[in-house]
Scaffold this motif. Sequence first.
Motif, PDB file in Angstrom:
ATOM      1  N   ASP A 112      19.847  40.287  69.131  1.00  0.00           N
ATOM      2  CA  ASP A 112      20.583  41.452  69.799  1.00  0.00           C
ATOM      3  C   ASP A 112      21.500  40.786  70.987  1.00  0.00           C
ATOM      4  N   GLY A 113      22.974  41.603  70.197  1.00  0.00           N
ATOM      5  CA  GLY A 113      23.331  41.640  71.067  1.00  0.00           C
ATOM      6  C   GLY A 113      25.164  41.119  69.581  1.00  0.00           C
ATOM      7  N   TYR A 114      24.356  40.348  69.333  1.00  0.00           N
ATOM      8  CA  TYR A 114      25.922  39.524  68.077  1.00  0.00           C
ATOM      9  C   TYR A 114      25.232  40.005  66.788  1.00  0.00           C
ATOM     10  N   TRP A 115      25.764  40.033  65.821  1.00  0.00           N
ATOM     11  CA  TRP A 115      24.693  39.990  64.684  1.00  0.00           C
ATOM     12  C   TRP A 115      26.396  39.284  63.352  1.00  0.00           C
ATOM     13  N   ARG A 116      26.001  38.685  61.990  1.00  0.00           N
ATOM     14  CA  ARG A 116      27.337  37.833  61.549  1.00  0.00           C
ATOM     15  C   ARG A 116      27.061  38.902  60.261  1.00  0.00           C
ATOM     16  N   PRO A 117      28.213  39.190  59.811  1.00  0.00           N
ATOM     17  CA  PRO A 117      28.272  40.289  58.607  1.00  0.00           C
ATOM     18  C   PRO A 117      28.002  39.345  57.669  1.00  0.00           C
ATOM     19  N   SER A 118      28.089  37.970  57.506  1.00  0.00           N
ATOM     20  CA  SER A 118      28.060  37.257  56.282  1.00  0.00           C
ATOM     21  C   SER A 118      26.152  36.888  56.203  1.00  0.00           C
ATOM     22  N   ASP A 119      25.647  37.538  57.172  1.00  0.00           N
ATOM     23  CA  ASP A 119      24.350  36.757  57.020  1.00  0.00           C
ATOM     24  C   ASP A 119      23.663  38.136  56.413  1.00  0.00           C
ATOM     25  N   PHE A 120      24.053  39.433  56.283  1.00  0.00           N
ATOM     26  CA  PHE A 120      23.562  40.914  55.023  1.00  0.00           C
ATOM     27  C   PHE A 120      24.451  40.922  53.871  1.00  0.00           C
ATOM     28  N   PRO A 121      23.269  40.223  53.583  1.00  0.00           N
ATOM     29  CA  PRO A 121      23.713  41.512  51.481  1.00  0.00           C
ATOM     30  C   PRO A 121      23.671  42.769  51.501  1.00  0.00           C
ATOM     31  N   TYR A 122      22.859  43.063  51.919  1.00  0.00           N
ATOM     32  CA  TYR A 122      23.162  44.802  51.636  1.00  0.00           C
ATOM     33  C   TYR A 122      23.791  45.297  52.360  1.00  0.00           C
ATOM     34  N   TRP A 123      24.791  46.155  52.106  1.00  0.00           N
ATOM     35  CA  TRP A 123      25.789  47.107  52.749  1.00  0.00           C
ATOM     36  C   TRP A 123      25.960  48.583  52.094  1.00  0.00           C
ATOM     37  N   GLY A 124      25.626  49.386  52.627  1.00  0.00           N
ATOM     38  CA  GLY A 124      26.465  51.078  52.312  1.00  0.00           C
ATOM     39  C   GLY A 124      27.866  51.085  52.703  1.00  0.00           C
ATOM     40  N   GLN A 125      27.774  52.059  51.692  1.00  0.00           N
ATOM     41  CA  GLN A 125      29.657  52.405  51.784  1.00  0.00           C
ATOM     42  C   GLN A 125      30.442  53.018  52.535  1.00  0.00           C
ATOM     43  N   GLY A 126      29.824  52.690  53.532  1.00  0.00           N
ATOM     44  CA  GLY A 126      29.516  53.670  55.195  1.00  0.00           C
ATOM     45  C   GLY A 126      30.334  54.880  55.204  1.00  0.00           C
ATOM     46  N   THR A 127      30.730  55.448  56.815  1.00  0.00           N
ATOM     47  CA  THR A 127      31.051  57.062  57.176  1.00  0.00           C
ATOM     48  C   THR A 127      32.069  56.738  58.940  1.00  0.00           C
TER      49      THR A 127
END
Length: 125
Positions: free
Chosen positions: A104-119
Amino acid sequence: VQLVESGGGSVQAGGSLRLSCAASGDTNSRNCIVWFRQAPGKGREGVASIDTDGLKGYAASVRGRFTISQDNDRKFLYLQMNNLRREDTAMYYCAANSFRRCGDGYWRPSDFPYWGQGTQVTVSS
């Protein structure tokens, strides 16, 4: 794992938008899903999370204004954004990992291997 965001647009300050994230692929690889955003010239910031059990987390900057939710089968996730501010202007992404709990509150982008293209979300005054 595939993630596809939609629902972005332009809105005036104080307005609302609802973002959607269509999720597919290995369910164990997307136990934790987080909405991130990235404003021009800034790093990616996690704003809200939800895990398989429906536990939710929010960044302090959006708590009370944004609500994350998901369908029962987790094929669609949503970010309801109310009382939008100019500083909410950013590209919004959903991202996934296999963590059992998101935190809760903070997440490191480097911990996430899967991403969408964004909106893109643009808030004007």
